[in-house]
Write a protein that holds these residues in place. Structure first.
Motif, PDB file in Angstrom:
ATOM      1  N   UNK A   1       5.815  -7.884  23.088  1.00 28.42           N
ATOM      2  CA  UNK A   1       5.292  -7.039  23.009  1.00 28.42           C
ATOM      3  C   UNK A   1       4.535  -7.939  22.707  1.00 28.42           C
ATOM      4  N   UNK A   2       4.516  -9.156  21.982  1.00 31.81           N
ATOM      5  CA  UNK A   2       3.480  -9.522  20.803  1.00 31.81           C
ATOM      6  C   UNK A   2       2.597 -10.021  22.303  1.00 31.81           C
ATOM      7  N   UNK A   3       2.255 -10.072  23.343  1.00 34.08           N
ATOM      8  CA  UNK A   3       1.200 -10.525  24.021  1.00 34.08           C
ATOM      9  C   UNK A   3       0.647  -8.877  24.862  1.00 34.08           C
ATOM     10  N   UNK A   4       1.110  -8.223  24.171  1.00 31.39           N
ATOM     11  CA  UNK A   4       0.483  -6.787  25.491  1.00 31.39           C
ATOM     12  C   UNK A   4      -0.698  -6.323  25.116  1.00 31.39           C
ATOM     13  N   UNK A   5      -2.039  -6.763  25.953  1.00 30.75           N
ATOM     14  CA  UNK A   5      -3.180  -6.211  25.521  1.00 30.75           C
ATOM     15  C   UNK A   5      -3.564  -4.935  25.146  1.00 30.75           C
ATOM     16  N   UNK A   6      -3.150  -3.619  24.839  1.00 29.83           N
ATOM     17  CA  UNK A   6      -3.014  -3.040  24.344  1.00 29.83           C
ATOM     18  C   UNK A   6      -3.067  -2.946  22.753  1.00 29.83           C
ATOM     19  N   UNK A   7      -1.963  -3.632  21.996  1.00 25.38           N
ATOM     20  CA  UNK A   7      -1.368  -3.744  20.973  1.00 25.38           C
ATOM     21  C   UNK A   7      -2.945  -4.039  20.216  1.00 25.38           C
ATOM     22  N   UNK A   8      -2.886  -4.255  19.008  1.00 24.22           N
ATOM     23  CA  UNK A   8      -4.284  -4.450  18.179  1.00 24.22           C
ATOM     24  C   UNK A   8      -3.245  -4.688  16.566  1.00 24.22           C
ATOM     25  N   UNK A   9      -4.454  -6.197  15.717  1.00 22.56           N
ATOM     26  CA  UNK A   9      -4.083  -5.886  14.575  1.00 22.56           C
ATOM     27  C   UNK A   9      -4.887  -5.273  13.647  1.00 22.56           C
ATOM     28  N   UNK A  10      -5.776  -5.411  14.213  1.00 27.82           N
ATOM     29  CA  UNK A  10      -6.669  -4.278  13.527  1.00 27.82           C
ATOM     30  C   UNK A  10      -7.365  -3.176  13.697  1.00 27.82           C
ATOM     31  N   UNK A  11      -6.907  -2.451  14.520  1.00 29.85           N
ATOM     32  CA  UNK A  11      -7.498  -0.928  15.282  1.00 29.85           C
ATOM     33  C   UNK A  11      -8.594  -1.936  15.583  1.00 29.85           C
ATOM     34  N   UNK A  12      -8.675  -0.392  17.160  1.00 32.05           N
ATOM     35  CA  UNK A  12      -9.738  -0.523  17.701  1.00 32.05           C
ATOM     36  C   UNK A  12     -11.589  -0.399  16.903  1.00 32.05           C
ATOM     37  N   UNK A  13     -11.899   0.056  16.477  1.00 30.21           N
ATOM     38  CA  UNK A  13     -13.471   0.062  15.544  1.00 30.21           C
ATOM     39  C   UNK A  13     -13.449  -0.792  14.930  1.00 30.21           C
ATOM     40  N   UNK A  14     -12.097  -1.452  13.394  1.00 27.93           N
ATOM     41  CA  UNK A  14     -12.605  -2.522  13.257  1.00 27.93           C
ATOM     42  C   UNK A  14     -12.659  -4.133  13.375  1.00 27.93           C
TER      43      UNK A  14
ATOM     44  N   UNK B   1     -16.809 -11.348   6.113  1.00 22.38           N
ATOM     45  CA  UNK B   1     -15.959 -10.624   6.959  1.00 22.38           C
ATOM     46  C   UNK B   1     -14.634 -10.444   5.745  1.00 22.38           C
ATOM     47  N   UNK B   2     -14.738  -9.469   5.486  1.00 30.69           N
ATOM     48  CA  UNK B   2     -13.499  -9.465   4.836  1.00 30.69           C
ATOM     49  C   UNK B   2     -12.354  -7.874   5.835  1.00 30.69           C
ATOM     50  N   UNK B   3     -11.584  -9.105   6.283  1.00 31.39           N
ATOM     51  CA  UNK B   3     -10.554  -7.686   6.707  1.00 31.39           C
ATOM     52  C   UNK B   3      -9.870  -6.855   6.334  1.00 31.39           C
ATOM     53  N   UNK B   4      -8.969  -5.661   6.947  1.00 26.35           N
ATOM     54  CA  UNK B   4      -7.529  -5.316   6.328  1.00 26.35           C
ATOM     55  C   UNK B   4      -6.794  -5.037   7.831  1.00 26.35           C
ATOM     56  N   UNK B   5      -5.863  -6.508   8.022  1.00 23.91           N
ATOM     57  CA  UNK B   5      -5.093  -5.877   8.438  1.00 23.91           C
ATOM     58  C   UNK B   5      -4.113  -4.922   8.923  1.00 23.91           C
ATOM     59  N   UNK B   6      -3.401  -4.540   7.447  1.00 22.80           N
ATOM     60  CA  UNK B   6      -2.527  -3.570   7.438  1.00 22.80           C
ATOM     61  C   UNK B   6      -2.341  -1.929   7.885  1.00 22.80           C
ATOM     62  N   UNK B   7      -3.973  -1.357   7.566  1.00 26.13           N
ATOM     63  CA  UNK B   7      -4.284   0.219   7.359  1.00 26.13           C
ATOM     64  C   UNK B   7      -4.189   0.246   9.088  1.00 26.13           C
ATOM     65  N   UNK B   8      -4.558  -0.557  10.011  1.00 30.52           N
ATOM     66  CA  UNK B   8      -4.962   0.293  11.370  1.00 30.52           C
ATOM     67  C   UNK B   8      -3.907  -0.835  12.155  1.00 30.52           C
ATOM     68  N   UNK B   9      -3.280  -1.511  11.990  1.00 32.08           N
ATOM     69  CA  UNK B   9      -2.409  -1.952  13.352  1.00 32.08           C
ATOM     70  C   UNK B   9      -1.387  -1.285  13.403  1.00 32.08           C
ATOM     71  N   UNK B  10      -0.954  -1.615  14.932  1.00 34.45           N
ATOM     72  CA  UNK B  10       0.290  -1.537  15.390  1.00 34.45           C
ATOM     73  C   UNK B  10       1.674  -1.730  14.987  1.00 34.45           C
TER      74      UNK B  10
END
Length: 549
Positions: A331-344, A309-318
């Protein structure tokens, strides 16, 4: 890699082309006759294998670092032929075809090959006019419902051209792996004397900091012209994903490293970087960029043995919550934040649920496990890594647990050091169950030579008991993936600030089937007389140990 002459290519190529039904006009086209020298100065590459084929790549360039980014090639299309062989001596042609290298895409070539047999080695090369490329090696994946034999897979990251020679790439090529993963920082954006190591850089970037399409094309070409990198590309198919330096240090989605400094052209810079990245990587057409967007996360299956599973942790992150460094950041524990984005994230969790692989491997960029650098109650972690997106990490970890993933393994780059660690759902409970494994590759050259050390003295290992190994030298990780065991050799090149160093294994860790977590292995001494008498084999000397014997 073996170079074969033009006459051999023409004789075998035209015969095979006719058999494959290529039109006579395409077979006879030699639009590269006006090129005064061999344009295959950037080598060849293959990537993204499946059971019936792979993509093969090259890019025409007479002067790789020409200021306009066009490699000194006239601005018109060129016809490029390719051949696929069933043997290293290029005597048995199994596929041939013709593609166009056009100036709009930097005269790059991406040929998607299909119709081959699963689980096989193949070789390939290109020709335009009288010029013939070096030969490269590729493999097809096993049949989807078969395990195939053991998979030799290596992974690498972080190759700063100025900080050292690419000796690690050369030594990796000599290992003859089946598959190579590059986990980001393939090239660096800085101009000369911006990112300098103690004692000074050993070579220099050409041109300014990369911002335009011409800049990025030049920088990729300068890296690709390196013979050690070319050897690694020609040795095996690659799976590539980017990190930050392919665009701008620590970028996050449409936000540059320093958002407080006005950068009205950042979206244009991102578009240029993405386009140049595609032009210079062995990627399929599904990754052709569209404006500022590029589909890079994807899934590559190696039969039943492994799913990557090749991931992209730059293009969609907060954006990083409190800056990029080590912080105590709410902010690191904010459940709304994502490093992958919701779709990925949804794509990845769905992949876990559908997987029937023996090993599910996440090829991604930044440190996954928690790395707290504060021995006190306050947690201080890197906001550029998964520690800056704690809820995102927990959802994905819970996702592979809920899906019953048999063997989850995270592969990581970015941090310029070798690491091995156990993965937890709750890092605040060190007695809690281990639920996965992480292997981290050091840099190819970034940071210069580095130095060896006793990993047990590193303060991070004392603060974080799930971290099991650390080494600050350059190199790569070479793995052997079998049904019952994944073995990871942490390879070290002691010197990169001068060329030609050897390589050795600094440590070996294993992950056993259905036993999450990493274990170090040691070679147990045996009686030479007993071995000579045939009572003990070399294989018998390897034992899984949790403590040094």
């Amino acid at each position: 890699m073996r170079n074969l002459n033009r006459r051999h290519f023409l004789v075998t190529g035209l015969a095979a082309g006719a058999a494959a039904g290529i039109p006579a006009t395409a077979q006879a086209a030699t639009h590269g006759r006006d090129l005064p020298a061999n344009p295959f100065t950037l080598g060849v590459a293959s990537g993204d294998p499946d059971p019936s084929g792979f993509v093969i790549w090259t890019r025409l360039a007479l002067n790789p670092v020409a200021e306009d980014g066009m490699g000194g090639v006239p601005p018109r299309p060129y016809t490029v032929q390719y051949q696929i062989y069933a043997d290293e001596r290029a005597r048995r042609v199994v596929r041939t075809g013709v593609v166009r290298a056009v100036p709009e895409w930097g005269h790059s070539v991406h040929a998607e090959i299909s119709g081959l047999l699963p689980g096989r080695e193949y070789w390939y090369r290109f020709k335009t006019g009288r010029h013939v490329s070096p030969i490269g090696r590729a493999l097809t994946a096993p049949f989807p419902f078969q395990y195939g034999g053991a998979l030799s897979m290596a992974f690498v990251s972080c190759a700063q051209f100025e900080h050292g020679y690419f000796t690690s790439y050369r030594r990796l090529a000599e290992e003859h792996p089946d598959l190579i993963l590059h986990l980001g920082d393939y090239q660096y954006e800085y101009t000369k004397n911006t990112y300098v190591i103690p004692g000074g850089n050993v070579r220099h970037h050409d041109g300014p900091e990369t911002e335009t399409l011409a800049d990025y094309r030049r920088r990729h070409a300068q890296y690709k012209a390196d013979p050690d990198l070319q050897a690694a590309h020609a040795a095996a198919p690659w799976l590539v994903v980017w990190d930050d330096h392919e665009l701008d240090n620590n970028w996050a989605d449409e936000i540059p490293e320093k958002p407080e400094v006005p950068q009205p052209n950042f979206r244009r810079r991102r578009e240029a970087a993405f386009r140049a990245y595609y032009e210079n990587m062995p990627l399929r057409r599904t990754s052709i960029p569209r404006g500022i967007d590029m589909q890079l996360y994807r899934r590559v299956r190696w039969g039943r043995m492994a799913t990557f599973h090749m991931l992209d942790t730059r293009q969609y992150r907060d954006d990083q919550g409190c800056g990029d460094g080590y912080r105590d950041c709410p902010a690191s524990v904010d459940p709304a934040r994502s490093i992958t984005g919701a779709e990925q994230e949804a794509w990845l969790l769905d992949g876990f649920r559908q997987s029937r692989a023996q090993w599910d491997i996440l090829g991604q960029q930044v440190f996954f496990a928690q790395r707290d650098n504060n021995a006190g109650p306050q947690k201080v972690t890197s906001q550029d890594a998964w520690d800056g997106y704690v809820a995102s990490r927990r959802r994905i970890t819970q996702g592979w647990m809920d899906a019953g993933v048999r063997n989850p393994v995270v592969l990581t780059g970015d941090v310029h050091a070798h690491w091995a660690s156990d993965l937890k759902l709750d890092y605040d409970d060190p007695t809690g169950p281990t639920v996965g494994s992480e292997l981290v590759a050091t840099s190819i050259s970034t940071g210069g030579d580095g130095k060896d050390s006793d990993p047990q003295t590193h303060p991070f290992l004392k603060i974080n008991p799930h971290l099991k190994f650390y080494n600050n030298q350059r190199g790569y990780v070479l793995t052997k993936i079998e049904r019952e065991l994944m073995t990871a050799d942490f390879k070290v090149v002691p010197q990169v600030q001068a060329p030609g160093s050897g390589v050795h294994t600094r440590a070996t860790f294993v992950v056993e089937d259905r036993v999450p977590g990493v274990k170090q292995t040691y070679l147990r001494p045996v009686d030479p007389a007993a071995r000579a008498a045939g009572q003990i084999t070399i294989e018998d000397t390897v034992r899984l140990e949790t403590e040094r014997p």
